[in-house]
Motif scaffolding. Structure first.
Motif, PDB file in Angstrom:
ATOM      1  N   MET A   1       0.773  -1.226   0.108  1.00 13.27           N
ATOM      2  CA  MET A   1       0.003  -0.240  -0.055  1.00 13.27           C
ATOM      3  C   MET A   1       0.985   1.273  -0.162  1.00 13.27           C
ATOM      4  N   LYS A   2       0.510   2.164  -0.814  1.00  9.69           N
ATOM      5  CA  LYS A   2       1.153   3.408  -0.823  1.00  9.69           C
ATOM      6  C   LYS A   2       0.568   4.430   0.257  1.00  9.69           C
ATOM      7  N   PHE A   3       1.343   4.868   1.341  1.00 13.08           N
ATOM      8  CA  PHE A   3       0.843   5.672   2.232  1.00 13.08           C
ATOM      9  C   PHE A   3       0.797   7.156   1.824  1.00 13.08           C
ATOM     10  N   LYS A   4      -0.300   7.841   2.195  1.00  9.51           N
ATOM     11  CA  LYS A   4      -0.292   9.008   1.671  1.00  9.51           C
ATOM     12  C   LYS A   4      -0.496  10.053   2.505  1.00  9.51           C
ATOM     13  N   GLY A   5      -0.371   9.823   3.828  1.00 13.69           N
ATOM     14  CA  GLY A   5      -0.266  11.133   4.954  1.00 13.69           C
ATOM     15  C   GLY A   5       0.470  10.452   6.090  1.00 13.69           C
ATOM     16  N   ILE A   6       0.867  11.108   6.818  1.00 18.27           N
ATOM     17  CA  ILE A   6       1.804  10.954   8.184  1.00 18.27           C
ATOM     18  C   ILE A   6       1.419  11.879   9.310  1.00 18.27           C
ATOM     19  N   ILE A   7       0.811  11.511  10.426  1.00 18.39           N
ATOM     20  CA  ILE A   7       0.620  11.976  11.665  1.00 18.39           C
ATOM     21  C   ILE A   7       1.924  11.653  12.559  1.00 18.39           C
ATOM     22  N   PHE A   8       2.508  12.904  12.908  1.00 17.79           N
ATOM     23  CA  PHE A   8       3.509  12.944  13.859  1.00 17.79           C
ATOM     24  C   PHE A   8       3.056  13.300  15.335  1.00 17.79           C
ATOM     25  N   LYS A 106       0.763  14.389   2.737  1.00 18.58           N
ATOM     26  CA  LYS A 106       0.048  15.073   3.647  1.00 18.58           C
ATOM     27  C   LYS A 106       0.748  14.852   5.161  1.00 18.58           C
ATOM     28  N   MET A 107       0.658  15.921   5.863  1.00 20.94           N
ATOM     29  CA  MET A 107       1.376  15.914   7.121  1.00 20.94           C
ATOM     30  C   MET A 107       0.672  16.662   8.441  1.00 20.94           C
ATOM     31  N   ALA A 108       0.482  15.887   9.486  1.00 25.12           N
ATOM     32  CA  ALA A 108      -0.229  16.652  10.657  1.00 25.12           C
ATOM     33  C   ALA A 108       0.781  16.283  11.850  1.00 25.12           C
ATOM     34  N   VAL A 109       0.724  17.183  12.913  1.00 22.24           N
ATOM     35  CA  VAL A 109       0.963  16.915  14.365  1.00 22.24           C
ATOM     36  C   VAL A 109      -0.246  16.734  15.135  1.00 22.24           C
ATOM     37  N   PHE A 130       3.202  21.586   7.866  1.00 26.92           N
ATOM     38  CA  PHE A 130       1.818  21.061   8.518  1.00 26.92           C
ATOM     39  C   PHE A 130       0.734  21.767   8.352  1.00 26.92           C
ATOM     40  N   ASP A 131      -0.312  21.065   7.698  1.00 26.54           N
ATOM     41  CA  ASP A 131      -1.633  21.838   7.462  1.00 26.54           C
ATOM     42  C   ASP A 131      -2.559  21.587   8.699  1.00 26.54           C
ATOM     43  N   THR A 132      -2.161  20.941   9.754  1.00 23.58           N
ATOM     44  CA  THR A 132      -2.743  20.661  10.700  1.00 23.58           C
ATOM     45  C   THR A 132      -1.872  20.362  12.007  1.00 23.58           C
ATOM     46  N   PRO A 144      -4.083   7.667  24.152  1.00 29.02           N
ATOM     47  CA  PRO A 144      -4.204   6.879  23.072  1.00 29.02           C
ATOM     48  C   PRO A 144      -5.530   6.958  22.529  1.00 29.02           C
ATOM     49  N   ASN A 145      -6.648   7.950  23.041  1.00 34.38           N
ATOM     50  CA  ASN A 145      -7.840   8.079  22.389  1.00 34.38           C
ATOM     51  C   ASN A 145      -7.702   8.395  20.870  1.00 34.38           C
ATOM     52  N   PRO A 146      -8.035   7.703  19.808  1.00 38.68           N
ATOM     53  CA  PRO A 146      -7.754   7.969  18.583  1.00 38.68           C
ATOM     54  C   PRO A 146      -8.400   9.246  17.699  1.00 38.68           C
ATOM     55  N   PHE A 147      -9.435   9.672  18.771  1.00 39.81           N
ATOM     56  CA  PHE A 147     -10.453  10.561  18.093  1.00 39.81           C
ATOM     57  C   PHE A 147      -9.775  11.574  16.913  1.00 39.81           C
ATOM     58  N   GLU A 148      -8.774  12.365  17.474  1.00 41.95           N
ATOM     59  CA  GLU A 148      -8.194  13.440  16.784  1.00 41.95           C
ATOM     60  C   GLU A 148      -7.525  12.922  15.691  1.00 41.95           C
ATOM     61  N   ALA A 149      -6.996  11.840  15.584  1.00 41.18           N
ATOM     62  CA  ALA A 149      -6.188  11.182  14.388  1.00 41.18           C
ATOM     63  C   ALA A 149      -7.233  10.679  13.619  1.00 41.18           C
ATOM     64  N   ILE A 150      -8.298  10.291  13.963  1.00 40.05           N
ATOM     65  CA  ILE A 150      -9.265   9.905  13.013  1.00 40.05           C
ATOM     66  C   ILE A 150     -10.005  11.208  12.381  1.00 40.05           C
ATOM     67  N   GLU A 151     -10.094  12.163  12.976  1.00 39.54           N
ATOM     68  CA  GLU A 151     -10.549  13.441  12.431  1.00 39.54           C
ATOM     69  C   GLU A 151      -9.596  14.043  11.433  1.00 39.54           C
ATOM     70  N   ILE A 152      -8.406  13.785  11.759  1.00 37.09           N
ATOM     71  CA  ILE A 152      -7.244  14.422  10.794  1.00 37.09           C
ATOM     72  C   ILE A 152      -7.636  13.467   9.347  1.00 37.09           C
ATOM     73  N   SER A 153      -7.620  12.089   9.400  1.00 36.92           N
ATOM     74  CA  SER A 153      -7.835  11.277   8.295  1.00 36.92           C
ATOM     75  C   SER A 153      -9.150  11.696   7.338  1.00 36.92           C
ATOM     76  N   LYS A 154     -10.342  12.079   8.140  1.00 35.57           N
ATOM     77  CA  LYS A 154     -11.498  12.472   7.696  1.00 35.57           C
ATOM     78  C   LYS A 154     -11.247  13.858   6.968  1.00 35.57           C
ATOM     79  N   LYS A 155     -10.660  14.848   7.550  1.00 39.21           N
ATOM     80  CA  LYS A 155      -9.953  15.996   7.002  1.00 39.21           C
ATOM     81  C   LYS A 155      -9.157  15.901   5.460  1.00 39.21           C
ATOM     82  N   TRP A 156      -8.219  15.001   5.611  1.00 41.27           N
ATOM     83  CA  TRP A 156      -7.341  14.669   4.494  1.00 41.27           C
ATOM     84  C   TRP A 156      -8.352  13.975   3.251  1.00 41.27           C
ATOM     85  N   ASN A 157      -9.497  13.239   3.741  1.00 39.67           N
ATOM     86  CA  ASN A 157     -10.230  12.443   2.900  1.00 39.67           C
ATOM     87  C   ASN A 157      -9.360  11.117   2.647  1.00 39.67           C
TER      88      ASN A 157
END
Length: 215
Positions: A1-8, A106-109, A130-132, A144-157
């Motif tokens: 799979m080609k990764f299209k985004g990274i959350i740091f 795409k990259m976020a913190v 970083f856009d976010t 480790p609540n993933p809520f914000e990480a999942i919200e970022i994935s939604k923002k990036w589509n």
């Protein structure tokens, strides 16, 4: 799979903020005539937010909820003044981010540091990458609540499985697992390779440039 985004993650992953955090907390402790701690000790206090760090740094005999809250407010005040004084990107991070930007990744913190401080440090040290940048706004949303990480994935589509989650702690790896993202641990931060692997890291890297090969 080609990764299209990274959350740091921020502290221990993108930047070495250990000395600024430690200095701010030790200043609060000194003002109260409480024992201070070494940088080596503070590296085990970092990762679960500043309020948690304050709780760990206070003497057991002076760690009531009221004392923690009071010291937390003082610590944030002190830390805000110096949060980019000694804090610097780790070796290879700036070059890594430039490379990823050129590939349109795409990259976020996402950090457990207070939201205002996370945004301040990300903006000052990485003004264009970083856009976010998301920090802790409420305890319920702390990694480790993933809520914000999942919200970022939604923002990036993007689907979560198209995103790398990069961090230096067990908390980061658990967040990645909870978000169904690909967990990448880094060894230059505040935790050990063994801790990263046991917490779900699928890959552990020793240098920033190794992330390019995963992408």
């Amino acid at each position: 799979m080609k990764f299209k985004g990274i959350i740091f993650d921020l502290d221990g992953t993108l930047v070495n903020s250990l000395e600024d955090i430690s200095d701010a907390m030790n200043k609060v402790l000194t003002a109260l005539n409480y024992p201070t701690h070494t940088y080596d000790t503070y590296q085990y206090f970092i990762g679960s937010g500043l309020r948690n760090l304050v709780s760990k740094a206070l003497p057991a005999s002076n760690s009531s909820d009221d004392e923690i809250e009071s010291c937390f407010e003082c610590m944030v005040d002190e830390y805000t003044k110096i949060c980019t004084l000694k804090t610097k990107p780790y070796e290879g991070i700036v070059e890594l981010l430039e490379n990823l930007t050129s590939q349109n990744i795409k990259m976020a913190v996402f950090s457990n540091k207070a939201d205002e401080l996370t945004k301040k440090i990300a903006c000052e040290l990485f003004p264009k990458q970083f856009d976010t940048a998301v920090g802790l706004s409420t305890e319920a949303l702390k990694k480790p609540n993933p809520f914000e990480a999942i919200e970022i994935s939604k923002k990036w589509n993007l689907k979560p499985e198209e995103i790398l989650f990069v961090g230096d702690s067990d908390i980061d790896m658990k967040t990645a697992v909870n978000a169904n993202m690909f967990p990448v641990g880094v060894t230059w931060g505040y935790r050990t390779q063994e801790e990263l692997k046991s917490s779900g890291a699928k890959v552990v890297i020793n240098t920033a440039s190794e992330l390019i090969r995963i992408i």
